[in-house]
Each structure stands twice: as C-alpha cells, then as structure tokens.
Scaffold this active site. Structure first.
Site, PDB file in Angstrom:
ATOM      1  N   ASN A  11      14.612  60.595  81.315  1.00  0.00           N
ATOM      2  CA  ASN A  11      15.983  60.398  81.763  1.00  0.00           C
ATOM      3  C   ASN A  11      16.827  60.207  80.506  1.00  0.00           C
ATOM      4  O   ASN A  11      16.300  60.026  79.413  1.00  0.00           O
ATOM      5  CB  ASN A  11      16.104  59.232  82.755  1.00  0.00           C
ATOM      6  CG  ASN A  11      15.752  57.902  82.148  1.00  0.00           C
ATOM      7  OD1 ASN A  11      16.294  57.505  81.125  1.00  0.00           O
ATOM      8  ND2 ASN A  11      14.823  57.194  82.769  1.00  0.00           N
ATOM      9  N   GLY A  19       7.977  58.605  87.485  1.00  0.00           N
ATOM     10  CA  GLY A  19       7.384  59.933  87.354  1.00  0.00           C
ATOM     11  C   GLY A  19       6.714  60.169  86.020  1.00  0.00           C
ATOM     12  O   GLY A  19       6.036  59.300  85.462  1.00  0.00           O
ATOM     13  N   VAL A  20       6.912  61.383  85.490  1.00  0.00           N
ATOM     14  CA  VAL A  20       6.324  61.780  84.213  1.00  0.00           C
ATOM     15  C   VAL A  20       6.774  60.828  83.109  1.00  0.00           C
ATOM     16  O   VAL A  20       5.976  60.385  82.276  1.00  0.00           O
ATOM     17  CB  VAL A  20       6.717  63.237  83.867  1.00  0.00           C
ATOM     18  CG1 VAL A  20       6.335  63.593  82.449  1.00  0.00           C
ATOM     19  CG2 VAL A  20       6.081  64.208  84.849  1.00  0.00           C
ATOM     20  N   ASP A  21       8.054  60.498  83.110  1.00  0.00           N
ATOM     21  CA  ASP A  21       8.619  59.628  82.080  1.00  0.00           C
ATOM     22  C   ASP A  21       7.905  58.275  82.035  1.00  0.00           C
ATOM     23  O   ASP A  21       7.465  57.824  80.976  1.00  0.00           O
ATOM     24  CB  ASP A  21      10.114  59.445  82.364  1.00  0.00           C
ATOM     25  CG  ASP A  21      10.896  58.840  81.220  1.00  0.00           C
ATOM     26  OD1 ASP A  21      10.406  58.844  80.081  1.00  0.00           O
ATOM     27  OD2 ASP A  21      12.025  58.384  81.472  1.00  0.00           O
ATOM     28  N   SER A 109      12.559  68.653  86.066  1.00  0.00           N
ATOM     29  CA  SER A 109      13.585  68.490  87.120  1.00  0.00           C
ATOM     30  C   SER A 109      13.067  68.707  88.538  1.00  0.00           C
ATOM     31  O   SER A 109      13.842  68.592  89.487  1.00  0.00           O
ATOM     32  CB  SER A 109      14.810  69.387  86.879  1.00  0.00           C
ATOM     33  OG  SER A 109      15.585  68.899  85.818  1.00  0.00           O
ATOM     34  N   GLY A 111      10.917  66.952  90.278  1.00  0.00           N
ATOM     35  CA  GLY A 111      10.546  65.734  91.001  1.00  0.00           C
ATOM     36  C   GLY A 111      11.781  65.035  91.524  1.00  0.00           C
ATOM     37  O   GLY A 111      12.502  65.558  92.381  1.00  0.00           O
ATOM     38  N   ALA A 112      12.063  63.876  90.980  1.00  0.00           N
ATOM     39  CA  ALA A 112      13.179  63.046  91.435  1.00  0.00           C
ATOM     40  C   ALA A 112      14.535  63.733  91.261  1.00  0.00           C
ATOM     41  O   ALA A 112      15.487  63.387  91.961  1.00  0.00           O
ATOM     42  CB  ALA A 112      13.179  61.717  90.690  1.00  0.00           C
ATOM     43  N   TYR A 113      14.620  64.717  90.348  1.00  0.00           N
ATOM     44  CA  TYR A 113      15.902  65.387  90.128  1.00  0.00           C
ATOM     45  C   TYR A 113      16.145  66.514  91.133  1.00  0.00           C
ATOM     46  O   TYR A 113      17.173  67.172  91.087  1.00  0.00           O
ATOM     47  CB  TYR A 113      16.002  65.896  88.700  1.00  0.00           C
ATOM     48  CG  TYR A 113      16.265  64.791  87.682  1.00  0.00           C
ATOM     49  CD1 TYR A 113      16.147  63.444  88.006  1.00  0.00           C
ATOM     50  CD2 TYR A 113      16.634  65.091  86.394  1.00  0.00           C
ATOM     51  CE1 TYR A 113      16.381  62.439  87.082  1.00  0.00           C
ATOM     52  CE2 TYR A 113      16.878  64.087  85.449  1.00  0.00           C
ATOM     53  CZ  TYR A 113      16.751  62.770  85.816  1.00  0.00           C
ATOM     54  OH  TYR A 113      16.997  61.783  84.888  1.00  0.00           O
TER      55      TYR A 113
END
Length: 156
Positions: A11, A19-21, A109, A111-113
């Site tokens: 982010n 998530g990945v982050d 982008s 996933g959550a995006y």
C-alpha cells in the site's frame, strides 16, 4: 521463494498491511519496515504513488531484495490499467538497477484492490512478456489453482 527479488503488492504507506504486503513484512521481519520508514522519511513523505516501484533489503526472506509497488484500486481512476501495467514495468526496471536476475511477482491489485482477475492476469502477462529487461526469470506467483489455470489459458 529463492529468488533475487520478491515483489510486494504494497500500500502507499509502505508500512505493511494485509495480504501479500502483510505476509512479506511478517516473514521479512523488522528490517524491511525499518527501511520502508526511511524511504517514507526521505523520498516518499506522501507515500509511494500507484504504478511506481522502490526496493529495500529482504530482511529474513530467502531473497536479496523486496521491490515494493502500489497497484491501483480498481475503478478509482480512469488510467488504472496503465498504472497497473506500470507496476510490472517499473518493478522490472528496479530489478535491472539492482542486478536481480530472478524475480517473483504476485498478481498486483487482484486482491483487496478489487481488480478483476482475468484483466489483472492479462496485464501481468503482457507486462512481464513485453518489457525489455535483463531479468532472466520472472515468476508470477498466483493465489490458487483456479487463477493458475486462468493464467495458463491466457498465456497460450
């Protein structure tokens, strides 16, 4: 993965998240967060803009670097597809600057995006296959078998 660089679907704060982050920050340990804080204090006081990329060390991960990129949120801007493609191109450019020859990418982008999977896969495959780079192996690491099958069918 044992690669030179792992791409983080970050982010804009660069300070971890879900998530990945979140997974990369947890697995890499405090060294990654420390470097991200330094980047925020020096180069990106307002956060990393969508489509851009920046590297840190990989901390405890079995890689040398983490390349952080911020994907666009689906539907938020009219140039979202271009910015998403920029993520892949700019990550490869950063990898070239580092001398990385093997890079693992998540599906940015998707996933959550909220980016539609098929479109996200198309943009990823196009960006990874058409960008001039010295990277020898770019691996698209996908979340599940369904997404893998989709990527395989689109790559044909």
């Amino acid at each position: 993965m044992q690669v030179d660089a792992v791409v983080n679907a970050a982010n804009s704060t660069l300070l971890g998240g879900g998530g990945v982050d979140g997974a990369i920050h947890r697995a890499g340990g405090p060294a990654i967060l420390r470097e991200c804080r330094e980047l925020r204090a020096s180069r990106f006081p307002d956060g990393l803009p969508a489509g851009q990329a920046v590297a840190t060390g990989a901390g405890d991960l079995p890689a040398r670097w983490v390349i952080h990129t911020v994907g666009p949120v689906y539907g938020r801007t009219p140039d979202g597809s271009r910015r998403l493609a920029d993520c892949y191109r700019n990550c490869l450019a950063v990898a070239d600057e580092l001398g990385a020859r093997t890079v693992a990418f998540p599906l940015i982008s998707a996933g959550a995006y909220g980016w539609p999977r098929e479109d996200a896969v198309r943009i990823a495959l196009d960006g990874l296959s058409t960008t001039a780079t010295d990277v020898e192996t770019a691996i698209l690491v996908l979340y599940d078998v369904e997404t893998l099958r989709l990527a395989e069918s689109l790559a044909e």
